[in-house]
Design a protein around this motif. Structure first.
Motif: not given
Ligand SMILES: C=Cc1c(C(=O)O)[nH]c(=O)[nH]c1=O
Length: 308
Positions: A88, A91, A94, A119-121
């Motif tokens: 991430n 990044n 994704n 976590f941004k996925g």
């Protein structure tokens, strides 16, 4: 011409990625996928604790596909959470994070930790592993699936989709779609391997676990995979994207998944056989098909399968 594709609020450089479980278990394998030509990638489905999985031979390439009964070998949740958090920070793709807890409680514990992390996925919750002895494929139990998703969405607020097994009955498609449409899912992945097949070579089974029974992938499953992609594309809310998986060997197979409505297309058996060079070949072959047909981007034809 571009092969960009979107799921939820994420845009991928192209529509190709690996199928969970294929060349995505170790750090080195994930790094190869992170830096290859695929538009995204997904981790091996994980459990809270590391697992050895089933005894070998547990995966065999076949002329028309593959059979596997891996038994969910993985390095454990902490390893994959650490990997995706670092990914991430970079990044660039994704990454998708695949979970396959052996119980609802285990899935909830993993989801809670992801919810509380940076976590941004996207999470792909695997409801369809066919190879855990004594464990049914959750998504073949409609009532159980509803209970699981109610619990999941009572806690987890980040983007999440589910990996489904293949369905073979029109009423089952409708029953499952009715359940899935009740939840804020961002995608569904169709299909997992066709479970519990048997391949015989000269009077003998070819894999050791479960008396030779294992999940089938590859060319064998493409017609079923396309049917599942098409049915869920037609039955699910427009905001639930479809990720196609099953039987992708060449650019035409990718094109057909997209034609049925898929936004991303996962490659499993062929990636196992060919390595990540397969993504370069599939991109060239898909572009050639689009060029011939005068399509400039995927949205020019995605979902536009013609009926007679
Ligand atoms: C996560 C376990 C799975 C496995 C496995 O680890 O045996 N094989 C599949 O074909 N699909 C799965 O979902």
């Amino acid at each position: 011409m571009n092969l960009e594709s979107k799921i939820y609020d994420r845009t991928f450089a192209n529509c190709l990625m690996n199928a969970s479980g294929v060349k995505c278990m170790t750090f080195d394998e994930l790094e190869v996928l992170r830096t290859a030509e695929n538009g995204s990638f997904i981790t091996k489905s994980c459990t809270l604790q590391p697992r050895e999985g089933n005894p070998s031979p547990r995966y065999i390439d076949l002329k028309l596909g593959s059979i596997n009964s891996m038994g969910l070998p993985n390095l454990g949740f902490d390893f994959y959470l650490d990997y995706v958090l670092n990914e991430n920070n970079r990044n660039n793709k994704n990454v998708f994070f695949s979970l396959a807890g052996l119980s609802l409680e285990e899935n909830m514990e993993m989801l809670k930790q992801i919810q509380n992390s940076d976590f941004k996925g996207l999470v792909e919750l695997n409801l369809s592993c066919p190879n855990i002895p004594g464990k049914p494929q959750t998504a073949y139990d409609f009532d159980r699936t509803k209970v699981v998703l109610e619990e999941v969405f009572s806690l987890y607020k980040k983007p999440l989709g589910v990996k489904l097994p293949p369905y073979f009955d029109m009423v089952h498609f409708e029953m499952m779609a009715e359940i899935l449409n009740k939840f804020p899912l961002k995608f569904v992945t169709c299909i997992n391997s066709i479970g519990n097949a048997l391949f015989i070579d000269n009077e003998t089974v070819v894999i050791k676990p479960k008396g030779g029974f294992g999940g089938i992938g590859g060319a064998y499953v493409k017609p079923t995979a396309l049917a599942n992609v098409r049915m869920f594309y037609k039955l699910l809310r427009n905001d639930i994207a479809i990720i196609g998986c099953g039987g992708v060997e060449n650019g035409r197979d990718v094109f057909e998944h997209l034609l049925c409505g898929a936004s991303m297309v996962q490659v499993g058996t062929q990636l196992m056989k060919e390595g990540t060079d397969v993504f370069h070949r599939l991109i060239l072959e898909l572009k050639e098909i689009m060029q011939t047909k005068g399509y400039k981007n995927i949205e020019d034809f995605r979902g536009s399968l013609k009926e007679l």
